[in-house]
Design an enzyme around this catalytic site. Sequence first.
Site, PDB file in Angstrom:
ATOM      1  N   SER A  67      17.617   9.107  18.693  1.00 32.78           N
ATOM      2  CA  SER A  67      17.132   7.813  19.169  1.00 32.78           C
ATOM      3  C   SER A  67      17.149   7.792  20.695  1.00 32.78           C
ATOM      4  CB  SER A  67      18.010   6.713  18.545  1.00 32.78           C
ATOM      5  OG  SER A  67      17.477   5.443  18.761  1.00 32.78           O
ATOM      6  N   ASP A  73       8.903   5.454  10.483  1.00 33.14           N
ATOM      7  CA  ASP A  73      10.021   4.930  11.280  1.00 33.14           C
ATOM      8  C   ASP A  73       9.483   3.765  12.114  1.00 33.14           C
ATOM      9  OD1 ASP A  73      12.018   4.390  13.100  1.00 33.14           O
ATOM     10  OD2 ASP A  73      12.293   6.467  13.759  1.00 33.14           O
ATOM     11  N   HIS A 103      14.877   5.229  10.590  1.00 35.50           N
ATOM     12  CA  HIS A 103      15.080   5.725  11.948  1.00 35.50           C
ATOM     13  C   HIS A 103      16.249   6.710  12.015  1.00 35.50           C
ATOM     14  CE1 HIS A 103      14.868   5.689  16.276  1.00 35.50           C
ATOM     15  NE2 HIS A 103      16.066   5.166  16.428  1.00 35.50           N
TER      16      HIS A 103
END
Lengths: 386, 274
Positions: B95, B216, B244
């Site tokens: 991320s 995602d 995610h």
Amino acid sequence: MSADRHPEYSGAQGEDLLDLAPCGYVVMDGAGWILTANREFLRMVGLGPGDVAGQRSFASLLPVGARIFLETHLWPMLEHDEVVREIALDLLRADGSKLPVLFNAVVVSGRDGSPASIRAVFMETTERHRYERDLLAVTTAAEAARVEAIRLSQILQQTFVPPPPPVIANLRVAATYRPAGDGTVVGGDFYDFFQLDTGNWMIALGDVSGKGVEAAAVTSFVRYTVRALSIEHPDPAQILTLLNRALLDHDTDRYCTLALANLRRGPYGWDIRLSLAGHPPALIRRPGGEVTEFGVFGTAIGLRNDPLFHTVRRSLGSDTVTLYTDGVTDARHDGEFFGEQRLLDLVGSLQHDPTSITDGIASTVLDYQRGNASDDIAVATFQATD
Amino acid sequence: MTLAERLNTRVQGHADSQAIVFVHGFGCGQEIWRHVAPSFEADHRVVLMDLPGSGGADPSTYDPARHASLVGYRDDLIALLDELDLSSTLLVGHSVSAMIVALVQIERPDLVDKLVLAAPSPRYLDDAPYVGGFSETDIDDLLALMSRNHLGWQDPLAAMVAGPDSPSIKGELIELFCRTRPEIAAQFAAVTFRGDNRADLVEVTAPTLVLQCRADVVAPLTAGRYVADSIPDSEFRIIETRGHCPQLSAPAEMTAAIRDFLAHPTYPSPLASR
């Protein structure tokens, strides 16, 4: 109560039990696809029975920002703990409006190797959310008001903070004012230097009881009354008597201590006339370091109808004269006062000039209190330059 | 305390082998790697840590001024690698930390042999024609939502009050997962989702694997492709999963992808000598 004693409830089982439940109830697969949703949930999102089950992901029924929260917090927490509780969310309704809900979910392991599912309930919290928002708004407003009050207090404080003393011919002066604590509370200590005539000055240093805006207003009253009275009345004791009358007539319970000095320059140098009102005596420091007190104790201003004040007079010579408020001697460390003796010793140890003495007292007393002054401090020192 | 201790760093596995450093993203701490990291312990040195302000990191590690940009996190990670005396590592960032580890590689190429960027997005806000997936309003909504959900962040305080010997501490620590102090979480969210690292990517010189999830909503495929297209020596791989966090939803696939990438021979990057 068991259902068999209440046959009218016997139908409330299984699918019906969930479908008619007074909360939104949803079963999702492990990836967040909605497998089934009850009537209350359909009402909440404003969709028909065929529009949700098998058609929508949970994420698609949330506002876009909330999807980040779902992906970065809720799914990982569910995966880790297999339960989340009391999550505040908004459901995105078919008409684009948002419905605030509280969300609980558990992960239910599949039987016989079938995949796990997620069971979730939703409670509408429209009223509670409005209440929370009101509460938040009120809290925010209160915080803003508090910040504004501190700001105003600081502006007021700045207004009342005595300006640096003026330049006086043939006289060296130094004065300092340090507010108590973090400086957010307006204090009552003050000093004032003003000229009456050539070689004729008044120096006032005092302390109005209490703190805050009212004390500061009385401080202002005292300063300007002293200024007005000084024009007509040369004797400090007389000024204090008239000031006492004026403050008694003023609509306040506050009183004040004051050291009032008149300095006149004659052919043989400066003379000082000093009168005290409930105030510590001045400190005279001789060039050799000997320190003595100067002044006769008098009544504090604003307490009695029959005050007593005495003016004492001496030649300034080459000595320094220091006036200070009781924030100096009343400074405490572990319950022990800084006290007069420490102050006398300190002044004796400092260099023989007004700036060294004034700043030395202020910094020593602040250090003594580990920088956390419990009371205002005002100090003024002067010395003839010829 | 050493920085490693303050960042709750755990070093496990094979001491003499290449180090793999897993860096978690916005939301949850190092626990998020628990289905992926252990399988590398047999043949790698595995380093797990919590970013300042996250997970079990010491609260003193977080500085609102320094962590007002990803550079603050980058410098912390560099300091940690130096303290642990690690070099030529495999840096795995998930991320927002995909961008943090990329910044580490740009600043200190000696510390990084290869990069794995999991579910990266160089910019979350739309900037036509670039599609990040979010508008400013969406980010405001996220911050407002987070302020409504403190998620029991006071638990660690309760644990501190109870004292380290309290029998409740272990339970409390488990409860810490994904719990961050609200003011820190809000700033981290703002730094993450309002950041723009698109221009940095061309500076990356290490061989890089970009892993993007098929569906995602946080970091769309287009964002992953943008990252892979921008980094000179990169490989783009789609993990067939939703969400995610591939390390949770598809840990086996993610592990296999990293293994494949590690097995590739490493060619000197044409830009490595810059």
